[in-house]
Structure formats: structure tokens, C-alpha cells
Design an enzyme around this catalytic site. Structure first.
Site, mmCIF file in Angstrom:
data_model
loop_
_atom_site.group_PDB
_atom_site.id
_atom_site.type_symbol
_atom_site.label_atom_id
_atom_site.label_comp_id
_atom_site.label_asym_id
_atom_site.label_seq_id
_atom_site.Cartn_x
_atom_site.Cartn_y
_atom_site.Cartn_z
ATOM 1 N N ARG A 106 0.975 -1.049 -0.048
ATOM 2 C CA ARG A 106 -0.077 0.070 0.170
ATOM 3 C C ARG A 106 0.864 1.167 0.052
ATOM 4 O O ARG A 106 2.016 1.434 0.860
ATOM 5 C CB ARG A 106 -0.838 0.049 1.177
ATOM 6 C CG ARG A 106 -2.014 -0.940 1.200
ATOM 7 C CD ARG A 106 -2.928 -0.942 2.229
ATOM 8 N NE ARG A 106 -3.887 0.406 1.902
ATOM 9 C CZ ARG A 106 -4.893 0.655 2.680
ATOM 10 N NH1 ARG A 106 -5.167 0.326 3.917
ATOM 11 N NH2 ARG A 106 -5.703 1.650 2.328
ATOM 12 N N ASP B 16 -2.155 9.224 7.859
ATOM 13 C CA ASP B 16 -1.102 8.261 6.932
ATOM 14 C C ASP B 16 0.011 8.681 6.818
ATOM 15 O O ASP B 16 1.028 7.948 6.493
ATOM 16 C CB ASP B 16 -2.202 7.641 5.984
ATOM 17 C CG ASP B 16 -3.324 6.869 6.217
ATOM 18 O OD1 ASP B 16 -4.345 7.381 6.676
ATOM 19 O OD2 ASP B 16 -3.364 5.555 6.257
ATOM 20 N N LYS C 28 -7.483 9.652 5.467
ATOM 21 C CA LYS C 28 -8.607 8.755 4.650
ATOM 22 C C LYS C 28 -9.439 9.954 4.080
ATOM 23 O O LYS C 28 -9.652 11.170 4.523
ATOM 24 C CB LYS C 28 -9.447 8.080 5.812
ATOM 25 C CG LYS C 28 -10.698 7.357 5.179
ATOM 26 C CD LYS C 28 -10.170 6.537 4.117
ATOM 27 C CE LYS C 28 -9.291 5.283 4.358
ATOM 28 N NZ LYS C 28 -8.711 4.657 3.121
HETATM 29 O O1 MRU Z 1 -7.388 2.619 4.248
HETATM 30 P P1 MRU Z 1 -7.239 2.554 6.028
HETATM 31 O O2 MRU Z 1 -8.325 1.921 6.607
HETATM 32 O O3 MRU Z 1 -5.988 1.781 5.990
HETATM 33 O O4 MRU Z 1 -6.941 4.136 6.312
HETATM 34 C C1 MRU Z 1 -6.854 4.251 7.567
HETATM 35 C C2 MRU Z 1 -6.669 5.781 7.940
HETATM 36 O O5 MRU Z 1 -6.799 6.553 6.958
HETATM 37 C C3 MRU Z 1 -6.450 6.196 9.258
HETATM 38 O O6 MRU Z 1 -7.229 7.465 9.603
HETATM 39 C C4 MRU Z 1 -4.727 6.322 9.461
HETATM 40 O O7 MRU Z 1 -4.319 5.219 8.906
HETATM 41 C C5 MRU Z 1 -4.591 6.526 11.127
HETATM 42 S S1 MRU Z 1 -4.701 5.059 11.770
HETATM 43 C C6 MRU Z 1 -4.222 5.373 13.335
#
Ligand code: MRU
Length: 384
Positions: free
Chosen positions: A100, A251, A262
Site C-alpha cells: 500500500r 497516514d 482517509k
Molecule cells: O485505508 P485505511 O483503513 O488503512 O485508512 C486508515 C486511515 O486513514 C486512518 O485514519 C489512519 O491510518 C490513521 S490510523 C491510526
């Protein structure tokens, strides 16, 4: 945190098979299959590099810090399957790194594994890899606990200004499921709840994958009052003054304070700014990309259109308790960016394990002075 009444981390060492069930034989890792939550509960055992890579790709594990910890364990699994030589190590790092693109915690964990393992003789690498992966997991928990304490101080400031329930809004899932434990955005919520503060969380659904359902599930497991809202309701509720603060995770945070999180985070940040409501981003050191000048340089994952066209839910059919429904014809064109960029000037403050700081080059350099040399000169443009 608690799942089904039992204290659980989101990833833990386990035996590869029941016959090897001793501490010394903890040569595999267990995860919670998050693709089934909140409808079903299943744990899975990862025994190979491919198991770990697949769990990240398919989002059985998700959330930036948990992706990083899973990748670290994936390296241990790869070395254990092999002679532990350079070729295996470098191939494992490459395979995991390609799973990813946006959460920098993945690259951070893999770089840390590389630094710890590459100088060692092959024969010493397996043990060292398990040790390093355990350290990454344990440090994540400690850092999230510290984020919770720093966030709690901020929240106490907001409570001082009002006498009733503290009303928070979050997006996606940045709770314990997204980390090894405690969460980032939810760590201050858990700290506030543990401190006896009356807290209520508005949980944004987070289309298309609905990670808000994971947040609602984990808050319910801890007994924390919350309500699920449609993503489109956030602006209205913020404008009406029904929220005291928004807290989200991240992220990747660039050296100028821009935040990738997100998809949908940016819209909430804009609405919070328009309504004069504080917008906080909580993240550990592993989420900072000190060499990234700004949000425009952050790679954004584009996911399959079927995540928009299909939706999962429970069905009455005992043969198939979790069913998928088609929302539109399969040929409907769809675009599915999984993350967006919130510019630093929409972020009231960053909350990390070292404290709270403005989302800016200067603020981040104050938190992490030992990395200030790596900041690109262009990240200084934001004067905050
Ligand atoms: O696609 P995902 O579910 O992995 O995305 C997660 C997020 O965007 C979270 O807000 C981010 O990783 C922070 S996790 C502590």
C-alpha cells in the site's frame, strides 16, 4: 483494548499450529480480520511473508501504524522461511513495501527492519527480526498511550470552557484496531473516558469502505457513548455548533504539516475551519515523513471502483451471514481515491507522543529536532 470483553491487541505473536503452542514456538502472528468487522469476528494466523503481504493488501489489517507493525512481522516470517540471506531480506522488504502506498508507517517500519538486520550475519537475522518487530509493536502502544495523555490535556482545556458533555467528531478508524493498541485519534478519547470525563463521539461513516463502522464497534466495546453519522452530515453538525473538536489520525504528515488521511478528512477540516472548531491530527513519529516537502508529494492510493459499487452488510441467510449488495450497475464508472490531503493551515495542532505542536515546519522541528536536518527547504514556506 477490549474486544468481546477480553483485552486484545490488534496483532500478537502466536504458535504456527496448536501442537506448537508454547511461548518459544510463537513463530507466527495472529490478526483480527478487519474485513469482517463489525458483522463478524475472526482471527487469522499469518505464517509466511505472503500471508502478511496479502493481509495488508486486502485490508484484513489496516490503519497506518498497524500496517507498519504487520510489515515488520512479515520480514521476520520471510527470514524464518528461508536461509535469512541478503536476497531474501531485500525481496521481503520490496514485496511488503509495494502493498500500500500512502501510509508512510509501512516504509518507516521496513527501513527500521533493514537497518537492524542487514548488518547482521544471516544466521542471526531471524531472532533479531522477531525482536525488532516486537519492539515496533510495543513502542506503538507506548506512543499511543502518550498521545492519549497529551490529547487529554487539550481536551481538558475545551472542557474548562463548558460544563456538559465533551462532544467530539472523528473520521475513519484511528482507534486501537488501526494501531497495535489504544489508537491515535481515539487515544485521547479513551484517556478522557478513563479520567471520568463525560465524552460523546460523532463517528463519520467513511464511505466507501465504512471504517467508521469499525470506530463505532470499538467505542461500543469500551462502553463509550457515540453516534454514527453519514459523512454528508458532518458539515451541518459542525456549523450548528454540535461539536467541540474534531480529532483524526493520519497516514503521512509532510515536513510542512500537510496531512494525508482517509478520503473525506479534508472536507471535515474545511467545515471545522469555517465553523471555528478546532481540528486536531493525532499521530506517532512513524507517521511523519520528514523528507516530504508537502502534501502534493504524497502518493495517494487509488482503489478499485467496486468499493463504491458494492456494499457489505449482514443478511438473514445463515449460509451467508455477511452479504454484498450491488448499489449500481457493474459498468458504472467510478473513481476511488482512498486518501486526501488536508493543508497544514486547516489543522489546529498535531498531537504526537512528544506533545502538541502547530502543523508546520517549525512545529514539527520542535517536536523532532533530531530530524530537522532532513526537512526539505521548501517545507519552511509555512511560517506558523
Ligand atoms: O485505508 P485505511 O483503513 O488503512 O485508512 C486508515 C486511515 O486513514 C486512518 O485514519 C489512519 O491510518 C490513521 S490510523 C491510526
Amino acid at each position: 483494548m477490549k474486544a468481546n470483553g477480553v483485552y486484545t491487541r490488534s496483532i500478537w505473536r502466536c504458535a504456527a499450529s496448536p501442537s506448537e503452542a508454547s511461548e518459544a514456538a510463537s513463530r507466527a502472528v495472529a490478526i483480527i480480520d478487519q474485513t469482517l468487522l463489525p458483522h463478524g469476528w475472526r482471527t487469522l494466523t499469518l505464517k509466511t511473508l505472503e500471508d502478511a503481504a496479502q493481509a495488508i493488501r486486502t485490508m484484513q489489517v489496516r490503519g497506518a501504524p498497524l500496517i507498519g507493525a504487520t510489515a515488520a512481522y512479515g520480514v521476520a516470517l520471510a527470514l524464518q522461511e528461508s536461509d535469512g540471506g541478503d536476497a531474501v531480506l531485500l525481496e521481503a522488504l520490496a514485496v511488503l513495501n509495494a502493498t500500500r502506498p500512502t501510509a508512510v508507517n509501512l516504509a518507516w517500519a521496513l527501513a527500521r527492519m533493514r537497518t537492524a538486520l542487514l548488518p547482521l550475519p544471516a544466521s542471526a537475522r531471524v531472532e533479531a527480526a522477531w525482536r525488532e518487530a516486537d519492539a515496533i509493536a510495543d513502542e506503538d502502544v507506548a506512543q499511543n498511550r502518550a498521545i492519549g495523555e497529551h490529547g487529554l490535556e487539550l481536551l481538558r482545556g475545551l472542557i474548562a470552557a463548558r460544563s456538559s458533555t465533551l462532544r467530539l467528531m472523528t473520521h475513519c478508524n484511528a482507534g486501537w484496531l488501526a494501531t497495535v493498541d489504544r489508537g491515535t485519534a481515539l487515544a485521547p478519547v479513551y484517556a478522557a473516558f478513563d479520567a471520568g470525563i463525560d465524552v460523546h463521539v460523532l463517528v463519520s461513516e467513511t464511505r466507501p469502505r465504512n471504517q467508521g463502522l469499525l470506530t463505532a464497534w470499538e467505542l461500543a466495546q469500551q462502553g463509550i457513548p457515540h453516534e454514527l453519522i453519514a459523512d454528508n452530515a458532518a458539515g451541518f453538525l459542525l456549523a450548528r455548533g454540535e461539536v467541540d473538536a474534531v480529532i483524526v489520525g493520519a497516514d503521512r504528515i509532510a515536513a510542512n504539516g500537510d496531512v494525508a488521511n482517509k478520503i473525506g478528512t479534508f472536507m471535515k477540516a474545511l467545515a471545522a475551519k469555517a465553523a471555528g472548531i478546532p481540528f486536531y491530527v493525532a499521530a506517532p513519529r512513524s507517521t511523519f515523513d520528514f523528507s516530504c516537502p508537502g502534501g502534493a508529494a504524497i502518493p495517494i492510493e487509488e482503489r478499485a471502483g467496486d468499493e463504491l459499487r458494492l456494499i457489505a452488510g449482514t443478511s438473514e441467510n445463515p449460509e451467508n451471514p455477511i452479504a454484498q449488495l450491488r448499489l449500481c450497475p457493474p459498468q458504472t464508472p467510478a473513481r476511488n481515491p482512498a486518501f486526501d490531503i488536508t493543508p497544514a493551515d486547516c489543522v489546529t495542532a498535531l498531537i504526537c507522543e512528544r506533545g502538541v505542536a502547530p502543523a508546520s515546519h517549525a512545529g514539527i522541528a520542535r517536536l523532532y529536532p533530531e530530524f530537522a536536518h532532513a526537512f526539505p527547504p521548501s517545507s519552511r514556506a509555512n511560517p506558523r
